[in-house]
Design a protein around this motif. Sequence first.
Motif, PDB file in Angstrom:
ATOM      1  N   THR A  93      -7.334 -30.942 -18.558  1.00 51.71           N
ATOM      2  CA  THR A  93      -5.976 -31.481 -18.672  1.00 51.71           C
ATOM      3  C   THR A  93      -5.500 -31.980 -17.313  1.00 51.71           C
ATOM      4  O   THR A  93      -4.902 -33.050 -17.201  1.00 51.71           O
ATOM      5  CB  THR A  93      -4.984 -30.376 -19.109  1.00 51.71           C
ATOM      6  OG1 THR A  93      -5.648 -29.487 -19.971  1.00 51.71           O
ATOM      7  CG2 THR A  93      -3.779 -30.961 -19.768  1.00 51.71           C
ATOM      8  N   ALA A  94      -5.753 -31.175 -16.290  1.00 49.28           N
ATOM      9  CA  ALA A  94      -5.276 -31.522 -14.948  1.00 49.28           C
ATOM     10  C   ALA A  94      -5.954 -32.795 -14.458  1.00 49.28           C
ATOM     11  O   ALA A  94      -5.303 -33.658 -13.863  1.00 49.28           O
ATOM     12  CB  ALA A  94      -5.542 -30.372 -13.991  1.00 49.28           C
ATOM     13  N   GLN A 151      -4.373 -35.778 -16.167  1.00 52.42           N
ATOM     14  CA  GLN A 151      -3.040 -36.072 -15.645  1.00 52.42           C
ATOM     15  C   GLN A 151      -3.104 -36.729 -14.259  1.00 52.42           C
ATOM     16  O   GLN A 151      -2.372 -37.663 -13.980  1.00 52.42           O
ATOM     17  CB  GLN A 151      -2.226 -34.790 -15.585  1.00 52.42           C
ATOM     18  CG  GLN A 151      -0.753 -35.064 -15.672  1.00 52.42           C
ATOM     19  CD  GLN A 151       0.063 -33.788 -15.632  1.00 52.42           C
ATOM     20  OE1 GLN A 151      -0.313 -32.789 -15.067  1.00 52.42           O
ATOM     21  NE2 GLN A 151       1.200 -33.806 -16.231  1.00 52.42           N
ATOM     22  N   GLN A 152      -4.010 -36.213 -13.413  1.00 56.12           N
ATOM     23  CA  GLN A 152      -4.120 -36.779 -12.064  1.00 56.12           C
ATOM     24  C   GLN A 152      -4.552 -38.239 -12.117  1.00 56.12           C
ATOM     25  O   GLN A 152      -4.060 -39.064 -11.363  1.00 56.12           O
ATOM     26  CB  GLN A 152      -5.112 -35.978 -11.214  1.00 56.12           C
ATOM     27  CG  GLN A 152      -4.637 -34.592 -10.829  1.00 56.12           C
ATOM     28  CD  GLN A 152      -3.431 -34.620  -9.903  1.00 56.12           C
ATOM     29  OE1 GLN A 152      -3.025 -35.652  -9.398  1.00 56.12           O
ATOM     30  NE2 GLN A 152      -2.817 -33.468  -9.708  1.00 56.12           N
ATOM     31  N   VAL A 164      -1.669 -40.340 -14.991  1.00 55.12           N
ATOM     32  CA  VAL A 164      -0.226 -40.340 -14.758  1.00 55.12           C
ATOM     33  C   VAL A 164       0.093 -40.407 -13.274  1.00 55.12           C
ATOM     34  O   VAL A 164       0.758 -41.315 -12.804  1.00 55.12           O
ATOM     35  CB  VAL A 164       0.439 -39.101 -15.392  1.00 55.12           C
ATOM     36  CG1 VAL A 164       1.954 -39.240 -15.302  1.00 55.12           C
ATOM     37  CG2 VAL A 164       0.017 -38.967 -16.841  1.00 55.12           C
ATOM     38  N   ALA A 165      -0.424 -39.435 -12.520  1.00 57.79           N
ATOM     39  CA  ALA A 165      -0.078 -39.385 -11.105  1.00 57.79           C
ATOM     40  C   ALA A 165      -0.827 -40.454 -10.318  1.00 57.79           C
ATOM     41  O   ALA A 165      -0.472 -40.761  -9.195  1.00 57.79           O
ATOM     42  CB  ALA A 165      -0.391 -38.010 -10.535  1.00 57.79           C
ATOM     43  N   GLN A 166      -1.852 -41.037 -10.907  1.00 56.54           N
ATOM     44  CA  GLN A 166      -2.705 -42.035 -10.249  1.00 56.54           C
ATOM     45  C   GLN A 166      -3.242 -41.537  -8.916  1.00 56.54           C
ATOM     46  O   GLN A 166      -3.412 -42.303  -7.973  1.00 56.54           O
ATOM     47  CB  GLN A 166      -1.947 -43.351 -10.063  1.00 56.54           C
ATOM     48  CG  GLN A 166      -1.609 -44.019 -11.390  1.00 56.54           C
ATOM     49  CD  GLN A 166      -0.624 -45.130 -11.213  1.00 56.54           C
ATOM     50  OE1 GLN A 166      -0.863 -46.048 -10.464  1.00 56.54           O
ATOM     51  NE2 GLN A 166       0.504 -45.065 -11.916  1.00 56.54           N
ATOM     52  N   MET A 191      -7.144 -36.242  -5.925  1.00 54.51           N
ATOM     53  CA  MET A 191      -6.976 -34.882  -6.444  1.00 54.51           C
ATOM     54  C   MET A 191      -7.779 -34.716  -7.731  1.00 54.51           C
ATOM     55  O   MET A 191      -8.414 -33.689  -7.952  1.00 54.51           O
ATOM     56  CB  MET A 191      -5.485 -34.612  -6.701  1.00 54.51           C
ATOM     57  CG  MET A 191      -5.161 -33.146  -6.928  1.00 54.51           C
ATOM     58  SD  MET A 191      -5.622 -32.117  -5.520  1.00 54.51           S
ATOM     59  CE  MET A 191      -6.145 -30.639  -6.363  1.00 54.51           C
TER      60      MET A 191
END
Lengths: 267, 358
Positions: A225-226, A229-230, A233-235, A239
Amino acid sequence: MKFKSKASLIPYLLWVALFVIAPIGLILYYSMLDLNGDFTLANYQNFFTPAYLTMTLTSFWYAFLITFFTLVISYPTAYFLTKMKHKHLWLMLIIIPSWINLLLKTYAFIGIFGLYGPVNAIIEVFGFDPKQILFTDFSFVFVAVYIFIPFMIIPIFNALDKMNPSLIYASRDLGASAFTTFRRVIFPLTIEGVKSGIQVTFIPALSLFMITRLIAGNKVITLGTAIEQQFLVAQNWGMGSTIAVFLILIMFASMLFTRTKKKGGRA
Amino acid sequence: MKSLLNAALAIVITCGLLWFAASKLEASGSAGGEGVLTVYNWGEYIDPALIDQFEEETGITVIYETFDSNEAMLTKIRQGGSAYDIAVPSEYTIETMIEEDLLIEIDHSKITNLQNIDPYFLDLPFDPKNKYSIPYFWGTVGIVYNPNKIPEHITFDSWDDLWDPALKNKVFLVDGAREVMGMGLNSLGYSLNSRDDSELREATEKLKQLNGNVKAIIGDEITPLMINNEAAVSLTFSGQAADMMGENEELDFAVPSEGSNLWFDNMVIPKTAQNIEGAHLFINFMLDAEVAAQNAEYVGYSIPNKAAWELLDKEVINDERFYPPEERRSNLEVYENLGLELLGIYNEYFLEFKMSLN
């Protein structure tokens, strides 16, 4: 002759270099970049914060649970399959569901487990109130186990099927009970099948991500999941890659743990 | 030896083919040029009959492609190789695209229907004087709920109603860091564009107390699940709420009074456009009162087209839930482009909140 044996490696080396080493190298490279594309080790530092460490532990715990229940269900199933008259037909029937797209099966479970789905309809027939099944860790483990069962059954089935039945007869003739026969003869002889089953279940289970949202409603957060998201979403590719590096390390460790041990002199 | 060489060759050729296919895929929409218009829009965001009408009126063939997130669209246009003549990003993405010089200035003399747009939606901070973008749809973020399934005193006039113990295990949240963190910030009276770490920290702590009430944090699956009454309450976008209410008449929608997000999706012409003349024709066509009204009826979101409001059902246009009057809009905020670093921090807090759920 020597030249030939070396040359025969070329296609494989090429394949490994392009599709194994190069991608891992790229992930390592990206993991050391920050948002502006400058070199940094901050991503690694960030990984060792409580949030990501807890997430690693949760991923580990759920992957363990999933693998454990998959094994508990798959081993007896594979065992009884080998006893069947048309065993290959039955094996086929178990494998067929794995041809259906994973997402489709997951969406089906949203309907099945829903408040107004068939499972709760049955619960109500017995006079109980509808239960919250969807979006719990129970449903997450259940669906994941369902998905991995065929992958666990195949190697165990093959190992059991290859086993020489006369060894079992010998064991029983020499007075071992059914349980002792299983513990001392059958299980040790099929341990390789179990190990490959664990590998094909545990490793993908560590990085499950779509099911965590669709079935667990993001109440189970895994490293997968992380990463999603990285990247999306966070682009923050740096990370995301760093988490991926740790995922690779964990997988490597689990491979070492379940590797085939060289057999000694004992037969 | 020969077969080995063949195998090695096969790998190289496979790589070449994959490369070729990838570059082909990235360049989708590159068939553009005279007589063809490539439109890049959100899914289910236009009445297909209008595309036919546009083709008939102008003789231009429309190639229609869809995306499902601003980020995905941005990446594709950034990479170049595409030939989109029209795209429909949200306001904070338009800001980024202007900064990165990805857009062509719009020639207002060719957009005669611009006068149909309500002045409220023009000359906004993300694109002063509408140099680069023309309003398409707009909306808010609020709460869709089923009044029959929750106690009467909960009306969502305040965000704090979400924390009411009576909503135990009844709430869906959308899986978006800006939306959920924004809701937390708004409920504390802070701006949803807050750059203050202590405010973000406080919002996260408050969100964590929502633990028992949150049933799930999911994406577009919210729509069918709310229609089936799987949950009683959900944080969602106004247009999505309108979709749900069309299917499930028990549902109602509210935008809490402390404030919320106000968003705009505008039409832009990317730098990569091949048919700039056609793009202007398309924008002008979509602003036509009758066309806009027909589109609004089909899509269900709110339109900024004042002339088209006259043509819509009075009940729709007077519905303050979807067309909040101007005085109610004053406490709605538009998302600012926070920059990647701050966006990352929002995400870390959001992840922390998600991990506290069980």
